[in-house]
Design a protein around this motif. Structure first.
Motif, PDB file in Angstrom:
ATOM      1  N   MET A   1       0.840  -1.191   0.000  1.00  0.00           N
ATOM      2  CA  MET A   1       0.000   0.000   0.000  1.00  0.00           C
ATOM      3  C   MET A   1       0.875   1.241   0.000  1.00  0.00           C
ATOM      4  N   PRO A   2       0.520   2.246  -0.787  1.00  0.00           N
ATOM      5  CA  PRO A   2       1.319   3.476  -0.807  1.00  0.00           C
ATOM      6  C   PRO A   2       1.373   4.114   0.578  1.00  0.00           C
ATOM      7  N   ARG A   3       2.467   4.838   0.822  1.00  0.00           N
ATOM      8  CA  ARG A   3       2.596   5.557   2.089  1.00  0.00           C
ATOM      9  C   ARG A   3       1.468   6.556   2.242  1.00  0.00           C
ATOM     10  N   TYR A   4       1.040   7.123   1.145  1.00  0.00           N
ATOM     11  CA  TYR A   4      -0.039   8.106   1.143  1.00  0.00           C
ATOM     12  C   TYR A   4      -1.150   7.559   0.265  1.00  0.00           C
ATOM     13  N   ALA A   5      -2.332   7.448   0.788  1.00  0.00           N
ATOM     14  CA  ALA A   5      -3.450   6.844   0.055  1.00  0.00           C
ATOM     15  C   ALA A   5      -3.735   7.560  -1.251  1.00  0.00           C
ATOM     16  N   GLN A   6      -3.325   8.820  -1.349  1.00  0.00           N
ATOM     17  CA  GLN A   6      -3.607   9.599  -2.551  1.00  0.00           C
ATOM     18  C   GLN A   6      -2.737   9.189  -3.747  1.00  0.00           C
ATOM     19  N   LEU A   7      -1.676   8.424  -3.514  1.00  0.00           N
ATOM     20  CA  LEU A   7      -0.728   8.121  -4.578  1.00  0.00           C
ATOM     21  C   LEU A   7      -1.066   6.835  -5.309  1.00  0.00           C
ATOM     22  N   PRO A   8      -1.112   6.883  -6.640  1.00  0.00           N
ATOM     23  CA  PRO A   8      -1.187   5.629  -7.384  1.00  0.00           C
ATOM     24  C   PRO A   8       0.127   4.873  -7.184  1.00  0.00           C
ATOM     25  N   ALA A   9       0.080   3.550  -7.237  1.00  0.00           N
ATOM     26  CA  ALA A   9       1.300   2.756  -7.052  1.00  0.00           C
ATOM     27  C   ALA A   9       1.358   1.636  -8.076  1.00  0.00           C
ATOM     28  N   TYR A  10       2.582   1.273  -8.445  1.00  0.00           N
ATOM     29  CA  TYR A  10       2.868   0.158  -9.346  1.00  0.00           C
ATOM     30  C   TYR A  10       3.739  -0.825  -8.567  1.00  0.00           C
ATOM     31  N   HIS A  11       3.514  -2.127  -8.738  1.00  0.00           N
ATOM     32  CA  HIS A  11       4.267  -3.159  -8.026  1.00  0.00           C
ATOM     33  C   HIS A  11       4.933  -4.112  -9.016  1.00  0.00           C
ATOM     34  N   ASP A  12       6.154  -4.559  -8.673  1.00  0.00           N
ATOM     35  CA  ASP A  12       6.888  -5.511  -9.505  1.00  0.00           C
ATOM     36  C   ASP A  12       7.887  -6.239  -8.607  1.00  0.00           C
ATOM     37  N   VAL A  13       8.667  -7.135  -9.202  1.00  0.00           N
ATOM     38  CA  VAL A  13       9.716  -7.869  -8.491  1.00  0.00           C
ATOM     39  C   VAL A  13      10.976  -7.802  -9.343  1.00  0.00           C
ATOM     40  N   VAL A  14      12.136  -7.600  -8.721  1.00  0.00           N
ATOM     41  CA  VAL A  14      13.413  -7.555  -9.445  1.00  0.00           C
ATOM     42  C   VAL A  14      13.721  -8.952  -9.973  1.00  0.00           C
ATOM     43  N   ARG A  15      13.783  -9.061 -11.281  1.00  0.00           N
ATOM     44  CA  ARG A  15      13.969 -10.345 -11.964  1.00  0.00           C
ATOM     45  C   ARG A  15      15.458 -10.639 -12.184  1.00  0.00           C
ATOM     46  N   ALA A  16      15.788 -11.908 -12.306  1.00  0.00           N
ATOM     47  CA  ALA A  16      17.187 -12.337 -12.461  1.00  0.00           C
ATOM     48  C   ALA A  16      17.858 -11.643 -13.645  1.00  0.00           C
ATOM     49  N   GLU A  17      17.138 -11.493 -14.755  1.00  0.00           N
ATOM     50  CA  GLU A  17      17.747 -10.896 -15.959  1.00  0.00           C
ATOM     51  C   GLU A  17      17.978  -9.391 -15.811  1.00  0.00           C
ATOM     52  N   TRP A  18      17.515  -8.788 -14.734  1.00  0.00           N
ATOM     53  CA  TRP A  18      17.703  -7.352 -14.489  1.00  0.00           C
ATOM     54  C   TRP A  18      18.902  -7.071 -13.583  1.00  0.00           C
ATOM     55  N   VAL A  19      19.570  -8.116 -13.113  1.00  0.00           N
ATOM     56  CA  VAL A  19      20.633  -7.961 -12.118  1.00  0.00           C
ATOM     57  C   VAL A  19      21.993  -7.941 -12.803  1.00  0.00           C
ATOM     58  N   ASP A  20      22.900  -7.088 -12.297  1.00  0.00           N
ATOM     59  CA  ASP A  20      24.231  -6.952 -12.895  1.00  0.00           C
ATOM     60  C   ASP A  20      25.260  -7.854 -12.213  1.00  0.00           C
ATOM     61  N   TYR A  21      26.508  -7.701 -12.601  1.00  0.00           N
ATOM     62  CA  TYR A  21      27.628  -8.494 -12.100  1.00  0.00           C
ATOM     63  C   TYR A  21      27.921  -8.244 -10.620  1.00  0.00           C
ATOM     64  N   ASN A  22      27.356  -7.201 -10.032  1.00  0.00           N
ATOM     65  CA  ASN A  22      27.506  -6.945  -8.597  1.00  0.00           C
ATOM     66  C   ASN A  22      26.343  -7.525  -7.792  1.00  0.00           C
ATOM     67  N   GLY A  23      25.391  -8.143  -8.491  1.00  0.00           N
ATOM     68  CA  GLY A  23      24.235  -8.701  -7.812  1.00  0.00           C
ATOM     69  C   GLY A  23      23.157  -7.681  -7.508  1.00  0.00           C
ATOM     70  N   HIS A  24      23.257  -6.501  -8.124  1.00  0.00           N
ATOM     71  CA  HIS A  24      22.303  -5.419  -7.890  1.00  0.00           C
ATOM     72  C   HIS A  24      21.441  -5.170  -9.131  1.00  0.00           C
ATOM     73  N   LEU A  25      20.307  -4.550  -8.916  1.00  0.00           N
ATOM     74  CA  LEU A  25      19.473  -4.139 -10.047  1.00  0.00           C
ATOM     75  C   LEU A  25      20.303  -3.236 -10.950  1.00  0.00           C
ATOM     76  N   ARG A  26      20.398  -3.612 -12.220  1.00  0.00           N
ATOM     77  CA  ARG A  26      21.169  -2.855 -13.218  1.00  0.00           C
ATOM     78  C   ARG A  26      20.512  -1.490 -13.432  1.00  0.00           C
ATOM     79  N   ASP A  27      21.310  -0.456 -13.605  1.00  0.00           N
ATOM     80  CA  ASP A  27      20.792   0.913 -13.674  1.00  0.00           C
ATOM     81  C   ASP A  27      19.697   1.099 -14.716  1.00  0.00           C
ATOM     82  N   ALA A  28      19.826   0.482 -15.866  1.00  0.00           N
ATOM     83  CA  ALA A  28      18.820   0.643 -16.918  1.00  0.00           C
ATOM     84  C   ALA A  28      17.455   0.100 -16.503  1.00  0.00           C
ATOM     85  N   PHE A  29      17.450  -0.886 -15.619  1.00  0.00           N
ATOM     86  CA  PHE A  29      16.188  -1.505 -15.233  1.00  0.00           C
ATOM     87  C   PHE A  29      15.423  -0.695 -14.193  1.00  0.00           C
TER      88      PHE A  29
END
Length: 163
Positions: A1-29
């Motif tokens: 749930m958004p911190r503020y009820a007035q805000l629309p929100a989008y939900h997702d999960v960081v996928r394996a193909e989005w992760v870089d060589y450091n194990g972090h979400l790649r900047d482009a993603f």
């Protein structure tokens, strides 16, 4: 749930193909996730796929800026909260913050300028009245929110005293 009820929100999960060589979400993603969130906002203001096709209208992104605040890793659940900072007859100045898992501190923030486009040109076009009314209603719902913390930033080196 958004911190503020007035805000629309989008939900997702960081996928394996989005992760870089450091194990972090790649900047482009980060931008990809923000782009998916923008699509959700476009639907919310009444420009879903069927309306875009029927009216020959769309939204283009004119400018985007991302602040990378904290790393996130594969499997993290992300939530993007969105607010309209300003709008006119053709444009929306959009602010987005991304949160990981159930965190209350943003891991990234983005500011974007969106343009309503008549696809027959393509050329900019005023929002149809029903869409403009939804944008206005969204702004009204967000009127009492605190200042967008990372809005208005620019890329620059800090000024150095005694250069």
């Amino acid at each position: 749930m958004p911190r503020y009820a007035q805000l629309p929100a989008y939900h997702d999960v960081v996928r394996a193909e989005w992760v870089d060589y450091n194990g972090h979400l790649r900047d482009a993603f980060y931008m990809l996730i923000f782009s998916f969130a923008t699509d959700a906002l476009i639907d919310e203001i009444g420009l879903d796929d069927s309306v875009r096709k029927a009216r020959g209208r769309s939204i283009y992104t004119l400018e985007a800026h991302i602040n990378y605040l904290h790393e996130i890793k594969q499997g993290a659940k992300v939530r993007v909260e969105m607010r309209v900072l300003a709008h006119d007859a053709k444009r929306i100045h959009l602010y987005l913050e991304m949160f990981a898992d159930d965190g209350d501190q943003p891991v990234a923030a983005s500011e974007q300028m969106l343009l309503h486009v008549d696809m027959s040109g393509p050329r900019s076009a005023a929002f149809d009245s029903d869409v403009q009314a939804r944008v206005r209603a969204l702004v009204d719902r967000q009127a009492t929110l605190p200042v967008a913390q990372y809005a208005g930033r620019m890329v620059a080196l800090p000024a150095q005293a005694g250069k």
